[in-house]
Design a protein around this motif. Structure first.
Motif, mmCIF file in Angstrom:
data_model
loop_
_atom_site.group_PDB
_atom_site.id
_atom_site.type_symbol
_atom_site.label_atom_id
_atom_site.label_comp_id
_atom_site.label_asym_id
_atom_site.label_seq_id
_atom_site.Cartn_x
_atom_site.Cartn_y
_atom_site.Cartn_z
ATOM 1 N N GLN A 152 1.643 4.831 -10.623
ATOM 2 C CA GLN A 152 1.260 5.167 -9.267
ATOM 3 C C GLN A 152 0.813 3.901 -8.551
ATOM 4 N N VAL A 153 1.345 3.691 -7.369
ATOM 5 C CA VAL A 153 1.010 2.495 -6.609
ATOM 6 C C VAL A 153 -0.293 2.723 -5.837
ATOM 7 N N GLN A 154 -1.175 1.749 -5.926
ATOM 8 C CA GLN A 154 -2.447 1.824 -5.203
ATOM 9 C C GLN A 154 -2.687 0.521 -4.466
ATOM 10 N N LEU A 155 -3.150 0.649 -3.232
ATOM 11 C CA LEU A 155 -3.573 -0.481 -2.428
ATOM 12 C C LEU A 155 -5.020 -0.223 -2.022
ATOM 13 N N VAL A 156 -5.885 -1.159 -2.331
ATOM 14 C CA VAL A 156 -7.296 -0.980 -2.049
ATOM 15 C C VAL A 156 -7.793 -2.151 -1.220
ATOM 16 N N GLU A 157 -8.181 -1.859 0.023
ATOM 17 C CA GLU A 157 -8.716 -2.884 0.909
ATOM 18 C C GLU A 157 -10.226 -3.025 0.718
ATOM 19 N N SER A 158 -10.712 -4.212 0.993
ATOM 20 C CA SER A 158 -12.151 -4.467 0.965
ATOM 21 C C SER A 158 -12.456 -5.617 1.904
ATOM 22 N N GLY A 159 -13.742 -5.797 2.189
ATOM 23 C CA GLY A 159 -14.166 -6.933 2.992
ATOM 24 C C GLY A 159 -14.524 -6.619 4.424
ATOM 25 N N GLY B 156 0.341 -1.069 -9.728
ATOM 26 C CA GLY B 156 1.355 -0.051 -9.938
ATOM 27 C C GLY B 156 2.755 -0.411 -9.483
ATOM 28 N N ARG B 157 2.936 -1.601 -8.927
ATOM 29 C CA ARG B 157 4.259 -2.023 -8.474
ATOM 30 C C ARG B 157 4.275 -3.547 -8.557
ATOM 31 N N THR B 158 5.418 -4.131 -8.851
ATOM 32 C CA THR B 158 5.506 -5.583 -9.007
ATOM 33 C C THR B 158 5.183 -6.255 -7.678
ATOM 34 N N GLY C 256 8.973 -9.416 5.548
ATOM 35 C CA GLY C 256 7.963 -8.754 6.358
ATOM 36 C C GLY C 256 8.577 -8.137 7.595
ATOM 37 N N TRP C 257 7.964 -7.099 8.094
ATOM 38 C CA TRP C 257 8.494 -6.376 9.247
ATOM 39 C C TRP C 257 7.373 -6.007 10.193
ATOM 40 N N LEU C 258 7.748 -5.755 11.432
ATOM 41 C CA LEU C 258 6.773 -5.297 12.413
ATOM 42 C C LEU C 258 6.627 -3.785 12.401
ATOM 43 N N ASP C 259 7.662 -3.100 11.932
ATOM 44 C CA ASP C 259 7.706 -1.649 12.039
ATOM 45 C C ASP C 259 7.011 -0.974 10.876
ATOM 46 N N GLU C 260 6.187 -0.010 11.169
ATOM 47 C CA GLU C 260 5.457 0.696 10.114
ATOM 48 C C GLU C 260 6.377 1.381 9.114
ATOM 49 N N TRP C 261 7.490 1.904 9.586
ATOM 50 C CA TRP C 261 8.328 2.721 8.713
ATOM 51 C C TRP C 261 8.994 1.902 7.611
ATOM 52 N N ARG C 262 8.948 0.581 7.743
ATOM 53 C CA ARG C 262 9.532 -0.278 6.697
ATOM 54 C C ARG C 262 8.551 -0.528 5.549
ATOM 55 N N TYR C 263 7.358 -0.007 5.682
ATOM 56 C CA TYR C 263 6.347 -0.182 4.635
ATOM 57 C C TYR C 263 6.198 1.136 3.888
ATOM 58 N N VAL C 264 6.260 1.071 2.595
ATOM 59 C CA VAL C 264 6.327 2.304 1.807
ATOM 60 C C VAL C 264 4.993 2.716 1.197
ATOM 61 N N TYR C 265 4.094 1.771 1.040
ATOM 62 C CA TYR C 265 2.792 2.106 0.463
ATOM 63 C C TYR C 265 1.687 1.550 1.355
ATOM 64 N N TRP C 266 0.613 2.338 1.464
ATOM 65 C CA TRP C 266 -0.489 2.002 2.368
ATOM 66 C C TRP C 266 -1.827 2.160 1.664
ATOM 67 N N GLY C 267 -2.768 1.318 2.075
ATOM 68 C CA GLY C 267 -4.138 1.487 1.619
ATOM 69 C C GLY C 267 -4.870 2.506 2.472
ATOM 70 N N GLN C 268 -6.122 2.725 2.107
ATOM 71 C CA GLN C 268 -6.924 3.738 2.804
ATOM 72 C C GLN C 268 -7.620 3.177 4.039
ATOM 73 N N GLY C 269 -7.626 1.865 4.181
ATOM 74 C CA GLY C 269 -8.218 1.237 5.347
ATOM 75 C C GLY C 269 -9.643 0.766 5.120
#
Length: 124
Positions: A1-8, A26-28, A104-117
């Motif tokens: 499972q891919v996880q993105l965790v933001e902090s700071g 969870g992803r290379t 890299g892309w400007l469009d959101e739909w080109r990104y497949v995984y997102w953090g919680q913010g």
């Protein structure tokens, strides 16, 4: 499972700096470009910056150009957003996202995984 965790994130005054981090698992990590987006209260989410898979290419929204930098450490599976000379209009929830490929892309739909913010609040 891919996880993105933001902090700071946090509360700072205008002119201060913050560094956001986004740790990916969870992803290379090194194969994919990464992006940062933000959403201010009452507004749509908008592009902030992106970085290619190897860090060789970066791109910034006009609103942050010259103040923000993006970098990545592929050994640590982490992407960073260094934010300097912060302004009240930078107040938003900041999200990191992983692209579907190495570009890299400007469009959101080109990104497949997102953090919680993570919340960034800049007081005047």
């Amino acid at each position: 499972q891919v996880q993105l965790v933001e902090s700071g994130g946090g509360l700072v005054q205008a002119g201060d700096s913050l560094r956001l981090s986004c740790a990916v698992s969870g992803r290379t990590f090194s194969r994919y470009a990464m992006g940062w987006f933000r959403q201010a209260p009452g507004k749509e989410r908008e592009f902030v910056a992106h970085i290619s898979w190897n860090g060789g290419s970066t791109y910034f929204a006009d609103s942050v150009k010259g103040r923000f930098t993006i970098s990545r450490d592929n050994a640590k599976n982490t992407v960073y957003l260094q934010m300097n000379s912060l302004k009240p209009e930078d107040t938003a929830v900041y999200y990191c996202a992983q692209s579907r490929d190495g570009s890299g892309w400007l469009d959101e739909w080109r990104y497949v995984y997102w953090g919680q913010g993570t919340q960034v609040t800049v007081s005047s």
